[in-house]
Design an enzyme around this catalytic site. Structure first.
Site, PDB file in Angstrom:
ATOM      1  CD  GLU A 111      10.678  12.788  11.886  1.00  0.00           C
ATOM      2  OE1 GLU A 111       9.571  12.306  12.177  1.00  0.00           O
ATOM      3  OE2 GLU A 111      11.531  12.158  11.253  1.00  0.00           O
TER       4      GLU A 111
ATOM      5  CD  GLU B 124      13.864   3.361   8.566  1.00  0.00           C
ATOM      6  OE1 GLU B 124      14.432   2.285   8.406  1.00  0.00           O
ATOM      7  OE2 GLU B 124      14.076   4.402   7.930  1.00  0.00           O
TER       8      GLU B 124
ATOM      9  CE  LYS C   4      -1.753   3.051   2.580  1.00  0.00           C
ATOM     10  NZ  LYS C   4      -1.854   4.206   1.690  1.00  0.00           N
TER      11      LYS C   4
ATOM     12  CB  CYS D 219      13.289   8.311   8.381  1.00  0.00           C
ATOM     13  SG  CYS D 219      14.107   7.172   7.264  1.00  0.00           S
TER      14      CYS D 219
HETATM   15  P1  NAP Z   1       1.914   8.418   8.104  1.00  0.00           P
HETATM   16  O1  NAP Z   1       0.521   8.890   8.361  1.00  0.00           O
HETATM   17  O2  NAP Z   1       2.570   7.578   9.118  1.00  0.00           O
HETATM   18  O3  NAP Z   1       1.892   7.675   6.677  1.00  0.00           O
HETATM   19  C1  NAP Z   1       2.748   6.647   6.276  1.00  0.00           C
HETATM   20  C2  NAP Z   1       1.942   5.534   5.616  1.00  0.00           C
HETATM   21  O4  NAP Z   1       1.023   4.997   6.562  1.00  0.00           O
HETATM   22  C3  NAP Z   1       1.080   5.983   4.448  1.00  0.00           C
HETATM   23  O5  NAP Z   1       1.001   4.954   3.491  1.00  0.00           O
HETATM   24  C4  NAP Z   1      -0.264   6.199   5.091  1.00  0.00           C
HETATM   25  O6  NAP Z   1      -1.344   6.129   4.175  1.00  0.00           O
HETATM   26  C5  NAP Z   1      -0.303   5.057   6.052  1.00  0.00           C
HETATM   27  N1  NAP Z   1      -1.240   5.229   7.159  1.00  0.00           N
HETATM   28  C6  NAP Z   1      -1.820   6.359   7.622  1.00  0.00           C
HETATM   29  N2  NAP Z   1      -2.624   6.087   8.661  1.00  0.00           N
HETATM   30  C7  NAP Z   1      -2.552   4.755   8.870  1.00  0.00           C
HETATM   31  C8  NAP Z   1      -3.151   3.861   9.792  1.00  0.00           C
HETATM   32  N3  NAP Z   1      -3.981   4.298  10.749  1.00  0.00           N
HETATM   33  N4  NAP Z   1      -2.844   2.551   9.711  1.00  0.00           N
HETATM   34  C9  NAP Z   1      -1.998   2.091   8.784  1.00  0.00           C
HETATM   35  N5  NAP Z   1      -1.410   2.892   7.873  1.00  0.00           N
HETATM   36  C10 NAP Z   1      -1.675   4.200   7.915  1.00  0.00           C
HETATM   37  O7  NAP Z   1       2.849   9.617   7.832  1.00  0.00           O
HETATM   38  P2  NAP Z   1       2.388  11.066   7.306  1.00  0.00           P
HETATM   39  O8  NAP Z   1       1.169  11.502   8.060  1.00  0.00           O
HETATM   40  O9  NAP Z   1       2.285  11.031   5.868  1.00  0.00           O
HETATM   41  O10 NAP Z   1       3.627  11.915   7.777  1.00  0.00           O
HETATM   42  C11 NAP Z   1       3.631  12.395   9.110  1.00  0.00           C
HETATM   43  C12 NAP Z   1       4.997  12.290   9.711  1.00  0.00           C
HETATM   44  O11 NAP Z   1       5.492  10.953   9.658  1.00  0.00           O
HETATM   45  C13 NAP Z   1       6.087  13.056   9.013  1.00  0.00           C
HETATM   46  O12 NAP Z   1       6.050  14.397   9.325  1.00  0.00           O
HETATM   47  C14 NAP Z   1       7.300  12.361   9.531  1.00  0.00           C
HETATM   48  O13 NAP Z   1       7.599  12.822  10.822  1.00  0.00           O
HETATM   49  C15 NAP Z   1       6.891  10.931   9.608  1.00  0.00           C
HETATM   50  N6  NAP Z   1       7.318  10.155   8.446  1.00  0.00           N
HETATM   51  C16 NAP Z   1       8.418   9.395   8.554  1.00  0.00           C
HETATM   52  C17 NAP Z   1       8.860   8.672   7.473  1.00  0.00           C
HETATM   53  C18 NAP Z   1      10.060   7.823   7.565  1.00  0.00           C
HETATM   54  O14 NAP Z   1      10.711   7.591   6.547  1.00  0.00           O
HETATM   55  N7  NAP Z   1      10.395   7.258   8.706  1.00  0.00           N
HETATM   56  C19 NAP Z   1       8.179   8.724   6.278  1.00  0.00           C
HETATM   57  C20 NAP Z   1       7.026   9.516   6.189  1.00  0.00           C
HETATM   58  C21 NAP Z   1       6.611  10.212   7.283  1.00  0.00           C
HETATM   59  P3  NAP Z   1      -1.963   7.477   3.560  1.00  0.00           P
HETATM   60  O15 NAP Z   1      -0.899   8.069   2.714  1.00  0.00           O
HETATM   61  O16 NAP Z   1      -3.116   7.000   2.791  1.00  0.00           O
HETATM   62  O17 NAP Z   1      -2.320   8.339   4.724  1.00  0.00           O
END
Ligand code: NAP
Ligand code: MG
Length: 537
Positions: A403, A271, A198, A305
């Site tokens: 972060e 991660e 996904k 990250c």
């Molecule tokens: P996120 O919500 O954690 O999204 C990452 C993935 O998880 C996406 O595919 C997202 O789908 C999915 N997701 C969202 N809600 C979920 C749930 N309840 N259960 C399972 N999967 C779910 O991250 P974000 O909101 O896009 O970004 C927020 C913060 O996350 C960033 O500011 C950063 O701090 C952190 N982040 C870290 C990394 C890393 O490489 N470690 C990468 C991205 C973000 P959708 O796209 O459909 O929401």
């Protein structure tokens, strides 16, 4: 596809293209048809951060679609698990070649969906090729059955065997739409698993494109299925349908993934975030350290990250370092072009822009100094933010320990090295760290005192990240489990011990009663393990 006529290459000047930045029709249709759906579905638009315009749409999958995607992958996996490592490796090498040969197509997609500059997008192509080649070469060795010491020397023949888990779910983020959608699936596939992916809602086309390359390289039909749609709706159904889940994204969502995986008693790898530090030692080459801070802080506009958000510099060197850093940062060229040349791209979404702006404004209001940046750059694109350097950041400010995941670096002076290390370790996160010094051995020693899953000496993140034979992942709230190396493939296996016993049972000797057995064993336990030749089977 015909890589010529309909290629997105023709839309290089997308910000100026009169017809808008949409993907070529044929490509958009072909990729979105790859998504698994069991009925008509509403669609979700994907917008390019460069312009805010719609570049295409994909189905908003439902839990039924997820169940179907997992069932298809499960069926295909029955065949795949019986293929030889040599066959899987051939497919993976073909995949790497296709990726490298057709990189322009995917570089366009990565740029369009994530808003990063082409040089940063290429890091993903390189990373994916490295990981594919590595596991093609090493999977057989990592997963070969291992002889273990038997219960009774000479009499017990004990072997550890690794089986694929079955179907692995991958929930991927938008910041590395190619790398994060596929590099974790590569070892899972090499281990004989199927996969359900996904991608993040912001970046589905890159994921669909790279999965298409896997099929082109020769994986069996349906071995890797893709569902698109909101993570909050599909997350649970995915975890419920698979045998292991790998998640990359926010710490907050990571906890919900782990909770659900815990309920199902399946494994998960996470991660998550970081608040990564770069430590400049007193003997460092300042220009190299500045170079490291710029690359570490602003690659993919800081949406990485393992990117650097905190820089610690000896007080004596602080002013000189800051002057050089600001000069370099001000020279960075922001770009929304689908071509090499720019130094930093856009933020991916309004959310990421808002978070970045909030962190900087909060710091400014509470007395921090914005040494450079600190403003949006709508002149380049709606979601651009100037690369920003802060000083005077204190504990009361959000940017101190939260972060940002944007192009913001805070510089701190330190007098005492132990204190600097304590400050680096005073974080809920522990993903990556960087140390600059002219004494590599000293750097590595100090590195071992830093609480982070990877430490780079004289590099910001690429040295450890690209050392794919070594594990990569987070301490503390930065994650669970490791990618890369032997850990990166073992986690996709169920390990089994097969122990064969001969001549006599482990406990009990024919003709002796329990008391006699206990006596014999007591003597044996004292003596046997002292005979070196008998220790190992
Ligand atoms: P996120 O919500 O954690 O999204 C990452 C993935 O998880 C996406 O595919 C997202 O789908 C999915 N997701 C969202 N809600 C979920 C749930 N309840 N259960 C399972 N999967 C779910 O991250 P974000 O909101 O896009 O970004 C927020 C913060 O996350 C960033 O500011 C950063 O701090 C952190 N982040 C870290 C990394 C890393 O490489 N470690 C990468 C991205 C973000 P959708 O796209 O459909 O929401
Ligand atoms: Mg989210």
């Amino acid at each position: 596809m015909s890589a010529t006529a309909a290629s997105p290459v023709e839309q290089r000047t997308l910000t100026l293209a009169p017809e808008g930045p949409g993907l070529p029709d044929e490509l958009r249709r072909r990729l979105s048809e790859r998504v698994i759906t069991v009925g008509e579905r509403a669609t979700m638009e994907v917008r390019s951060p460069f312009t805010g315009e719609v570049i295409g749409s994909v189905p908003a999958c439902t839990p039924d679609d997820v169940a179907e995607a997992a069932a298809l992958a499960r069926e295909a996996q029955q065949l795949w698990r019986r293929t030889s490592f040599a066959e899987r490796a051939r497919v993976m090498r073909r995949f790497r070649d296709l990726l490298l040969d057709r990189q322009d197509e995917v570089l366009d997609l990565i740029q369009l969906e994530s808003g990063k500059v082409r040089g940063h997008a290429f890091e993903e192509v390189a990373d994916t090729a490295i990981v594919a080649a590595y596991y093609a070469r090493t999977a057989r060795k990592h997963l070969a059955p291992q002889r273990r010491e038997g219960a009774l020397p000479l009499l017990t023949h004990t072997t550890e065997i690794r089986h694929p888990r079955g179907v692995v779910g991958f929930i991927a983020p938008w910041n590395y739409p190619l790398s994060m959608a596929i590099t974790d699936a590569i070892p899972a596939l090499m281990a004989g698993n199927g996969a359900v992916i996904k991608p993040a809602s912001q970046t589905p086309f890159t994921a669909l494109w790279v999965v298409e390359r896997l099929y082109e390289a020769g994986i069996p039909a349906n071995l890797v299925t893709v569902v698109t749609g909101s993570g909050s709706k599909l997350g649970e159904p995915i975890i419920d349908a698979v045998d292991f889940v790998t998640f990359t994204g926010s710490t907050e969502v990571g906890r919900t993934v782990a909770r659900r995986a815990g309920e199902r008693l399946i494994g998960c790898a996470l991660e998550l975030g970081g608040k990564n530090a770069l430590l400049v030692l007193d003997d460092a080459d300042l220009d190299k350290a500045v170079e490291g801070a710029v690359h570490g802080g602003f690659a993919s506009a800081g949406q990485l990250c393992i990117s650097i958000e905190r820089v610690f510099v000896p007080t004596d060197l602080h002013d000189d370092f800051v002057a050089r850093l600001v000069e370099k940062v001000e020279a960075l060229e922001l770009s929304a072009e689908l071509a090499y040349g720019g130094d930093m791209g856009s933020l991916v979404s309004q959310d990421q822009l808002d978070t970045t702006r909030d962190h900087v404004e909060d710091a400014r209001e509470k007395g921090a100094t914005v040494l450079t940046g600190g403003a949006t750059r709508e002149d380049v694109g709606p979601l651009f933010y100037a690369p920003t350097v802060l000083s005077g950041v204190t504990r009361s400010m959000t940017a101190f320990d939260h972060e940002t995941f944007g192009p913001v670096v805070s510089v701190y002076a330190y007098d005492d090295l132990d204190q600097a290390i304590d400050r680096i370790n005073d974080s809920d996160y522990g993903l990556n760290a960087s140390i600059f010094t002219s004494d590599g051995a000293r750097g590595r020693d100090i590195g071992a005192r830093v609480e982070a899953g990877t430490v780079n000496v004289n590099e910001a993140y690429a040295a450890a990240w690209a050392s794919v034979d070594a594990p990569m992942g987070g301490f503390k709230d930065s994650g669970l489990g490791r990618r890369h190396g032997v850990e990166g493939i073992h986690k996709y296996t169920e390990v089994q011990t097969v122990a064969g016993q001969r001549l006599m049972p482990v406990i009990g000797i024919p003709g002796l009663d329990d008391a006699q057995v206990a006596k014999v064993f007591t003597v044996a336990l004292k003596v046997l393990h002292r005979i070196p030749g008998l220790r190992r089977p």
